[in-house]
Design a protein around this motif. Structure first.
Motif, mmCIF file in Angstrom:
data_model
loop_
_atom_site.group_PDB
_atom_site.id
_atom_site.type_symbol
_atom_site.label_atom_id
_atom_site.label_comp_id
_atom_site.label_asym_id
_atom_site.label_seq_id
_atom_site.Cartn_x
_atom_site.Cartn_y
_atom_site.Cartn_z
ATOM 1 N N CYS A 1 21.166 20.057 22.964
ATOM 2 C CA CYS A 1 20.352 20.183 24.175
ATOM 3 C C CYS A 1 21.223 20.456 25.402
ATOM 4 N N VAL A 2 22.343 19.741 25.515
ATOM 5 C CA VAL A 2 23.248 19.973 26.643
ATOM 6 C C VAL A 2 23.790 21.395 26.590
ATOM 7 N N ALA A 3 24.167 21.861 25.389
ATOM 8 C CA ALA A 3 24.712 23.215 25.248
ATOM 9 C C ALA A 3 23.681 24.270 25.611
ATOM 10 N N GLU A 4 22.414 24.039 25.258
ATOM 11 C CA GLU A 4 21.371 25.007 25.592
ATOM 12 C C GLU A 4 21.214 25.162 27.095
ATOM 13 N N VAL A 5 21.233 24.053 27.811
ATOM 14 C CA VAL A 5 21.034 24.114 29.259
ATOM 15 C C VAL A 5 22.261 24.673 29.952
ATOM 16 N N THR A 6 23.429 24.101 29.700
ATOM 17 C CA THR A 6 24.637 24.556 30.390
ATOM 18 C C THR A 6 25.050 25.950 29.931
ATOM 19 N N GLY A 7 24.683 26.338 28.720
ATOM 20 C CA GLY A 7 25.005 27.672 28.227
ATOM 21 C C GLY A 7 24.250 28.768 28.944
ATOM 22 N N SER A 8 23.191 28.401 29.652
ATOM 23 C CA SER A 8 22.422 29.404 30.403
ATOM 24 C C SER A 8 22.973 29.622 31.809
ATOM 25 N N TRP A 9 23.933 28.807 32.241
ATOM 26 C CA TRP A 9 24.507 28.958 33.575
ATOM 27 C C TRP A 9 25.440 30.157 33.632
ATOM 28 N N GLN A 10 25.538 30.733 34.815
ATOM 29 C CA GLN A 10 26.433 31.860 35.054
ATOM 30 C C GLN A 10 27.420 31.492 36.165
ATOM 31 N N PRO A 11 28.698 31.891 36.044
ATOM 32 C CA PRO A 11 29.679 31.585 37.093
ATOM 33 C C PRO A 11 29.197 32.069 38.456
ATOM 34 N N GLY A 12 29.283 31.191 39.433
ATOM 35 C CA GLY A 12 28.837 31.509 40.788
ATOM 36 C C GLY A 12 27.377 31.211 41.044
ATOM 37 N N GLN A 13 26.633 30.864 40.010
ATOM 38 C CA GLN A 13 25.207 30.572 40.156
ATOM 39 C C GLN A 13 25.004 29.265 40.914
ATOM 40 N N VAL A 14 23.988 29.228 41.779
ATOM 41 C CA VAL A 14 23.595 27.998 42.448
ATOM 42 C C VAL A 14 22.404 27.422 41.689
ATOM 43 N N ILE A 15 22.575 26.205 41.207
ATOM 44 C CA ILE A 15 21.532 25.566 40.399
ATOM 45 C C ILE A 15 20.914 24.401 41.162
ATOM 46 N N SER A 16 19.691 24.064 40.798
ATOM 47 C CA SER A 16 19.105 22.795 41.217
ATOM 48 C C SER A 16 19.583 21.754 40.221
ATOM 49 N N LEU A 17 20.488 20.894 40.649
ATOM 50 C CA LEU A 17 21.054 19.909 39.738
ATOM 51 C C LEU A 17 19.975 18.981 39.188
ATOM 52 N N ASN A 18 19.024 18.609 40.034
ATOM 53 C CA ASN A 18 17.936 17.728 39.591
ATOM 54 C C ASN A 18 17.163 18.367 38.435
ATOM 55 N N GLU A 19 16.810 19.644 38.606
ATOM 56 C CA GLU A 19 16.029 20.322 37.572
ATOM 57 C C GLU A 19 16.825 20.505 36.288
ATOM 58 N N GLU A 20 18.110 20.821 36.414
ATOM 59 C CA GLU A 20 18.921 21.069 35.223
ATOM 60 C C GLU A 20 19.174 19.788 34.432
#
Length: 447
Positions: free
Chosen positions: A123-142
């Motif tokens: 589950c952790v790999a699925e979520v973090t694997g979708s991130w892209q370098p330089g992307q701004v994420i909503s930490l709460n949502e992720e």
């Protein structure tokens, strides 16, 4: 020889009819934190309803252990929470808890936890694997995505039932927000006012019950044993008078604890690491030195002591269960203050964890205070992040394991830093949540 009993002092500043609600509502954390200045046991009023607050860790431990027979689950928080959680482990009275806990305990045995670590890694790999370098994420949502996936898949492994579990996880924030306002505003009128918070609460409650009933009916109708938490919950509840209701109560309790509390801890932890780079560096050194870039397995957890200290210190500063309530079953005759039978009693782990006599520089983020060389027995006994005694959270080890795996995976691959202004003001509800947090993700240099 009888112990002299002091009357519990009344906290000044109550308003006519409203009591201390006008003082409490704007900043509940500060309100409960400062109650210790008025005594070890003090009286407040929620509207016209009197309540008592215990402000000393040794008395809270006494409440949970030596005098637990004098205190049962009750008070406004529990009464309102039962609207959603029913008679599950988190809200049931002591007599039901004594029967339910042994039936539920096998679902959280260490042999089961070792099976769940693989799911947590996925589950952790699925979520973090979708991130892209330089992307701004909503930490709460992720972080919510991670914990919702983990809880859904460990709870419900039947593929056809997972969308329902995910839908329930999405409904939890609105339900918890509605429960909080029902707790602090006394009486039965407020829930009937067509405010947005009430409409959202009612809608999500209906949806949650509907989808969960469908899932439970599917499981009970099949002869398959999926080997997941829901299968074990169903087995544990089949002898109840109303098995369907009993299963619902336990499942929503697991979902609330597994999704919301762990997500909040992860958000707070990653926020704190960005403002404490030396702690992040020490944490990262342990993770990379122990794991060498691979995801942690169940057997690795005892080799990550500093990671455990970071998690414990995060929970000390920001316990998800920031307020706890009980109801007295008989008169409580403490030398520190008398509490009559049938009284609502509160204590705040958030406030207790900031006792300067036990935790020097209590607002500081200091994971080393939990090292074997520094931690004191008094500090351990004053930590109520997961409760204490018989009512200690049944999923505490599950949550710590999940948080450890998530932190190790994130830091091994990513460097997170705040993107934009930072506010540290928590969101106050039934649980203590982090404010909306935007972070920019970059590939970790060591990776």
């Amino acid at each position: 020889m009888e112990t002299s009993v002091s009357p519990s002092p009344i906290v000044p500043g109550a308003w006519p009819l409203l009591g201390h609600v006008p003082r409490l509502a704007p900043d509940p954390l500060a309100f409960f934190h400062h109650l210790r200045d008025h005594g070890p046991v003090v009286r407040i009023r929620l509207g016209n309803r009197p309540a008592y607050v215990v402000t000393r860790p040794h008395l809270v431990r006494r409440l949970h252990l030596a005098d637990q027979r004098l205190f049962d689950k009750g008070g406004p928080l529990i009464e309102k929470s039962r609207l959603f959680l029913g008679n599950g482990l988190a809200t049931c009275p002591a007599a039901d808890h004594a029967r339910q806990r042994p039936l539920m305990q096998p679902a959280f045995h260490s042999t089961q936890l070792s099976r769940y670590t693989g799911i947590m890694q996925e589950c952790v790999a699925e979520v973090t694997g979708s991130w892209q370098p330089g992307q701004v994420i909503s930490l709460n949502e992720e972080m919510h995505r991670i914990t919702a996936k983990v809880t859904s898949r460990t709870l419900i492994s039947a593929v056809e039932a997972r969308p329902a579990a995910a839908q329930i996880a999405r409904a939890l924030p609105e339900i918890l927000r509605g429960l909080y306002w029902r707790m602090v505003i006394p009486g039965s009128l407020f829930p009937r006012i067509p405010l947005p918070v009430n409409r959202r609460f009612d809608r999500q409650m209906r949806l949650t019950r509907h989808v969960l009933d469908q899932v439970v009916s599917h499981y009970r109708a099949t002869t398959s044993d999926y080997g997941d938490l829901l299968s074990m919950v169903i087995t544990a509840c089949e002898e109840e008078d109303d098995p369907q209701q009993a299963i619902y109560d336990q499942v929503v309790t697991i979902l609330m604890g597994g999704v919301e509390t762990t997500a909040a801890t992860l958000v707070w932890l990653l926020r704190l690491l960005d403002s404490h780079p030396h702690i992040r560096q020490e944490l990262l050194a342990e993770i990379t030195g122990t794991l060498g870039g691979r995801p942690p397995g169940h057997s690795d957890l005892h080799d990550l002591p500093y990671t455990q200290q970071v998690i414990t210190e995060t929970v000390r500063l920001y316990p998800a269960g920031w307020i706890v309530s009980r109801s007295t079953t008989a008169d409580v005759h403490w030398s520190e203050g008398h509490i009559p039978a049938g009284s609502d009693v509160f204590y705040s782990p958030y406030a207790l964890h900031r006792d300067p006599e036990l935790f020097p520089d209590p607002e500081a983020f200091v994971p080393d205070r939990w090292s074997p060389e520094q931690v004191t027995p008094a500090q351990r006994q004053a930590f109520f992040g997961f409760g204490a005694g018989r009512r200690k959270c049944i999923g505490d080890v599950f949550g710590i394991t999940e948080a450890t795996i998530a932190v190790a995976a994130v830091l091994s691959s990513w460097h997170l830093e705040h993107a934009g202004p930072v506010t540290d003001r928590p969101l106050i509800g039934t649980l203590l949540m982090a404010p909306p947090t935007r972070m920019r993700v970059q590939r970790a240099v060591h990776a």
